[in-house]
Design a protein around this motif. Structure first.
Motif, PDB file in Angstrom:
ATOM      1  N   GLY A  35       0.605  -1.193   0.105  1.00  0.00           N
ATOM      2  CA  GLY A  35       0.063   0.018  -0.183  1.00  0.00           C
ATOM      3  C   GLY A  35       0.980   1.034   0.160  1.00  0.00           C
ATOM      4  N   ALA A  36       0.787   2.329   0.517  1.00  0.00           N
ATOM      5  CA  ALA A  36       1.453   3.426   1.275  1.00  0.00           C
ATOM      6  C   ALA A  36       3.002   3.100   1.756  1.00  0.00           C
ATOM      7  N   SER A  61      -5.694   9.070  -1.619  1.00  0.00           N
ATOM      8  CA  SER A  61      -6.783   8.062  -1.267  1.00  0.00           C
ATOM      9  C   SER A  61      -8.297   7.967  -1.125  1.00  0.00           C
ATOM     10  N   PHE A  67      -7.824   6.475   5.850  1.00  0.00           N
ATOM     11  CA  PHE A  67      -6.202   6.191   5.508  1.00  0.00           C
ATOM     12  C   PHE A  67      -5.746   7.073   7.071  1.00  0.00           C
ATOM     13  N   PRO A 104      -0.628   6.866  -7.644  1.00  0.00           N
ATOM     14  CA  PRO A 104      -1.040   6.003  -6.921  1.00  0.00           C
ATOM     15  C   PRO A 104      -1.345   4.818  -7.709  1.00  0.00           C
ATOM     16  N   GLN A 108      -7.349   4.526  -6.340  1.00  0.00           N
ATOM     17  CA  GLN A 108      -6.784   5.099  -5.610  1.00  0.00           C
ATOM     18  C   GLN A 108      -5.713   4.977  -4.325  1.00  0.00           C
ATOM     19  N   LEU A 109      -4.172   5.578  -4.069  1.00  0.00           N
ATOM     20  CA  LEU A 109      -3.826   5.303  -2.520  1.00  0.00           C
ATOM     21  C   LEU A 109      -4.240   4.461  -1.813  1.00  0.00           C
ATOM     22  N   GLN A 110      -3.972   3.049  -0.953  1.00  0.00           N
ATOM     23  CA  GLN A 110      -4.085   2.838  -0.457  1.00  0.00           C
ATOM     24  C   GLN A 110      -3.725   2.148   0.689  1.00  0.00           C
ATOM     25  N   PRO A 111      -4.439   2.559   2.222  1.00  0.00           N
ATOM     26  CA  PRO A 111      -3.642   2.261   2.986  1.00  0.00           C
ATOM     27  C   PRO A 111      -2.302   1.319   3.477  1.00  0.00           C
TER      28      PRO A 111
END
Length: 147
Positions: A35-36, A61, A67, A104, A108-111
């Motif tokens: 993830g991030a 995100s 997040f 990302p 979307q950017l993942q946690p």
């Protein structure tokens, strides 16, 4: 929220194909973060303020509040496992200067996520110089060949 540094010199990290690998040679554990996690790690490694780094990543995100919660928990887990330690002075983290390029990929950017592995603990903790029998290195006891 302060900046963070690696807790001791026996932490080894590498980002490979977008995945952060963390090896703790004291405890014999290794971790992988997805993830991030790798992006957040890079920002912290560069000395950026943790809270601002989380905010910058949360903006990419789909659920900024969720997040932020996940990223804070991720940091707490790393501190709890002796991987990171917070800096004494909360003002020591340098501000994240926008714009920080966040890609990302698709969606979307993942946690950040963190998985701990201990299956290689014996190998990571093996010390061939000190872990020897009475005969010394490189002598090993012969294998037991009884049926």
């Amino acid at each position: 929220m302060p900046g963070y540094v690696e807790a001791h010199a026996n932490i080894s990290t590498e980002i490979i194909d977008g995945e952060l690998i963390i090896v703790d040679l004291i405890r014999g554990a290794y971790y992988n973060a997805n993830g991030a996690g790798p992006l957040l790690w890079q920002l912290l490694e560069q000395g950026h303020d943790a809270e601002q780094s989380i905010d910058v990543l949360a903006a990419a995100s789909g659920d900024a509040d969720g997040f932020r919660d996940a990223a804070r928990q991720w940091l707490e887990t790393l501190v709890g496992n002796g991987i990171l330690t917070p800096l004494d002075d909360p003002a020591t983290g340098t501000p994240v200067t926008p714009p920080v390029a966040i890609d990302p990929g698709e969606g979307q950017l993942q946690p950040p996520t963190l998985e701990q592995h201990t299956d290689l603990e014996d190998i990571l903790l093996f010390d061939p110089v000190h872990d020897v029998d009475a005969l010394g290195w490189p002598n090993q006891e012969p294998p037991d060949r009884t049926p």
